[in-house]
Structures are given as C-alpha cells and as structure tokens.
Design a protein around this motif. Structure first.
Motif: not given
Length: 191
Positions: A3-7, A12-20, A40-48, A50-53
């Motif tokens: 997924t493109q970050p600008s969209a 979701a943008r915060r989640n993406r940044e934490r994952i990266l 995913a755990k280190a980013a504070g999100v679920g695996s789903a 992470l995989y969505r992004h």
C-alpha cells in the motif's frame, strides 16, 4: 503490492512506520531469517496488519531499506532549513554513516530480497546524489563549500569512511574523518 503511504489513514501510516522501524532493527540485529511475527510484535501490531502492508518478506525488506534511504535523503533539506550549509553538510554526513550502518546490518536480508528478484537499490544512487547536490549547491552559493565537487565523489568518500569505521568503537574516528572530508570540501573557499 504494498500500500502506498500517501493513500493511508493516519493510524495506518503510523502502523506502517512502526513496522518499517521494527524491521530495520530486527533485520540488523537478528539477520535475514528473523520471524515476521517477531517484527510485528516489536512494532506493536498484529501479523495480519504487517501482511496487509507488506505481503512478502521481500516487500518488507525492500520497503524498510527504501524508507531508510528516504529518511537520510529528506534530512538534507531539513538540516539546511536549520543550519548554515557547511554545518548542515557535516550533520548530514553523520546521518549518512548511520544509514550505511543500518544498510550493513540489513545486508543479508537485502541480499535475500535481491535473490528473489526485488531491486531495493534501483533509485539509491540518484536519490543520494540529489541530496548531496542540494547540500553542495547551498554551500557553494553561500561561499562555504567548493563549487566544483562531484556529489558522487562525496558519496563514495562517505561510503569509504563508513566501510573502514563500521565497528561502533570506531565512531570517534569516523567523526574525525568526516571533519577532514568537510575541510576538503571547503578548500579554496572564503571560509
């Protein structure tokens, strides 16, 4: 496809940044085979989430690398906004050394991504040359840096410094070498 970050919505943008950020740390510290669930755990999100992004490990590695590249390149304009051009250049050099350390830490993960057909490095040289050019031009316009410097030469010089001072115990030496490089960029100006 990621997924493109600008969209993305703000959360979701915060989640993406934490994952990266978590991915860079994990690949750097634990290697290419670190479990995606660990990231995913280190980013504070679920695996789903992470995989969505990032539907594949390779997509995550590529995005993490490109995010680090964008971060260091974007930093040039930020530093120029708050510092004289020669100081901005020196601060950016430190950021570049940190970027190369992260890249080195991710080397195995990046090699695996390349082996799978990804090309995380496609825009690296152009983006870095643009950032360095921005800093050099600002410095030359202010009379603080030489106007005849090839930005790719600066990038290779920085890479060489990073290579020979890659051990964290060599960070002080890296700083001295960066100071020396900056002095060379000033040679012949009206300091």
């Amino acid at each position: 496809m990621t997924t493109q970050p600008s969209a993305l919505r703000a959360d979701a943008r915060r989640n993406r940044e934490r994952i990266l950020e978590a991915a860079v740390r994990a690949f750097s510290e634990k290697g290419a085979d670190v479990a995606i669930d660990t990231i995913a755990k280190a980013a504070g999100v679920g695996s789903a989430t992470l995989y969505r992004h990032f539907p594949t490990r390779e997509a995550l590695v590529e995005a993490a690398y490109r995010n680090e590249l964008a971060r260091v390149c974007d930093r040039a304009a930020e530093l120029l906004a708050d510092n004289p051009p020669d100081r901005a250049m020196r601060l950016w050099m430190d950021d570049f050394i940190d970027y190369l350390a992260a890249k080195q830490g991710m080397a195995d993960a990046l090699r695996a991504a390349v082996a799978s057909g990804a090309d995380p490095f496609a825009e690296t040289l152009d983006k870095l040359a643009t950032a360095i050019t921005t800093l050099l031009h600002a410095g030359a316009d202010a009379g603080l840096l030489r106007p005849d410097i090839d930005p790719v030469d600066v990038g290779f010089s920085l890479s060489g410094i990073a290579l020979i001072t890659s051990d964290p115990a060599q960070r002080e030496r890296a700083g001295r070498l960066l100071d020396l490089l900056l002095d060379g960029l000033r040679h012949g100006t009206n300091r």
